[in-house]
Design an enzyme around this catalytic site. Structure first.
Site, PDB file in Angstrom:
ATOM      1  CD  GLU A  48     -56.156  -2.769   8.436  1.00 19.15           C
ATOM      2  OE1 GLU A  48     -56.613  -3.992   8.548  1.00 19.15           O
ATOM      3  OE2 GLU A  48     -54.787  -2.672   8.445  1.00 19.15           O
ATOM      4  CB  THR A  77     -60.733  -8.278   7.804  1.00 15.67           C
ATOM      5  OG1 THR A  77     -60.006  -7.476   8.902  1.00 15.67           O
ATOM      6  CG2 THR A  77     -60.847  -9.587   7.909  1.00 15.67           C
ATOM      7  CE  LYS A 137     -52.211  -8.555   7.864  1.00 15.36           C
ATOM      8  NZ  LYS A 137     -53.835  -8.329   8.200  1.00 15.36           N
TER       9      LYS A 137
END
Length: 217
Positions: A48, A77, A137
């Site tokens: 990521e 993000t 998450k």
């Protein structure tokens, strides 16, 4: 141009072989290019790159073009629709958010791109899953710990969770034992000192330690 990018979708087979998402934040592209072969050699398969990293779109494109089938690469993000569009245009194969943004989750579900939204409470975790999250998450896992994962998985055994934030070699086994379906690891994995010193052999051994910890669970 996105037309020149491979169209290989996210590989669950690759992820499940080594269920760890390495999170790169604020790392320049030349370092990313040096790290990736070491990352793959260790057996790590999913990366990521956060959207608040300079040059993130070029880095995602680089990985997609040079490692189209060996590595899952996604954007982290991602907080809004603009972030999402930029990430998808760059070729991101999966999306990670620190929050629940219903529009972002639904947009990913509609185009068949896996999304791992950030959630903290049981209500948020259930909401993210209900909206179509591929995995949730649990963030920040530092504050919650492995026991929280165990407690949440008791009533929500069907929900796939990926604790992120504070996951390290010291607690990987505990999180997996508690029922985590994957782990997100950032600065603990990408050791700043090793990278600054360009000690690639030490970084390779460090990556190896994480893979061994995953497989020894």
């Amino acid at each position: 141009m996105t037309s020149s990018l491979p169209t290989t979708p996210f590989s669950w087979q690759l992820f499940n072989a080594t269920p760890l998402v390495g999170i790169l934040r604020h790392v320049p592209q030349d370092i990313l290019e040096r790290i990736i072969p070491i990352y793959l050699e260790a057996g790590l398969t999913t990366l990521e790159v956060t959207m608040n990293s300079e040059g993130v779109e070029d880095m995602i494109r680089y990985v997609r073009q040079h490692y189209p089938t060996q590595l899952n690469v996604g954007a982290g993000t991602v907080c809004n629709q603009d972030d999402l569009q930029r990430a998808l245009d760059a070729g991101a194969q999966f999306i990670v958010t620190p929050i629940i943004n219903r529009d972002v989750i639904k947009a990913c579900v509609n185009v068949g791109v896996p999304i791992f939204p950030g959630a903290f409470t049981p209500t948020e975790i259930y909401e993210a899953w209900s909206l179509g999250a591929s995995m949730v998450k649990v963030f920040p896992a530092t504050s919650l710990g492995p026991d929280f994962i165990k407690d949440v998985k008791a009533p929500f055994s069907q929900i796939k969770v990926i604790p992120t934030g504070g996951v390290s070699l010291d607690n990987i086994g505990q999180f997996l034992w508690a029922g985590a379906d994957g782990l997100g690891v950032g600065s603990q994995l990408f050791d700043k000192k090793m990278i600054k010193n360009k000690d690639w052999e030490a970084l390779r051994r460090h990556f190896d330690s994480y893979v061994k910890a995953l497989r020894d669970k």
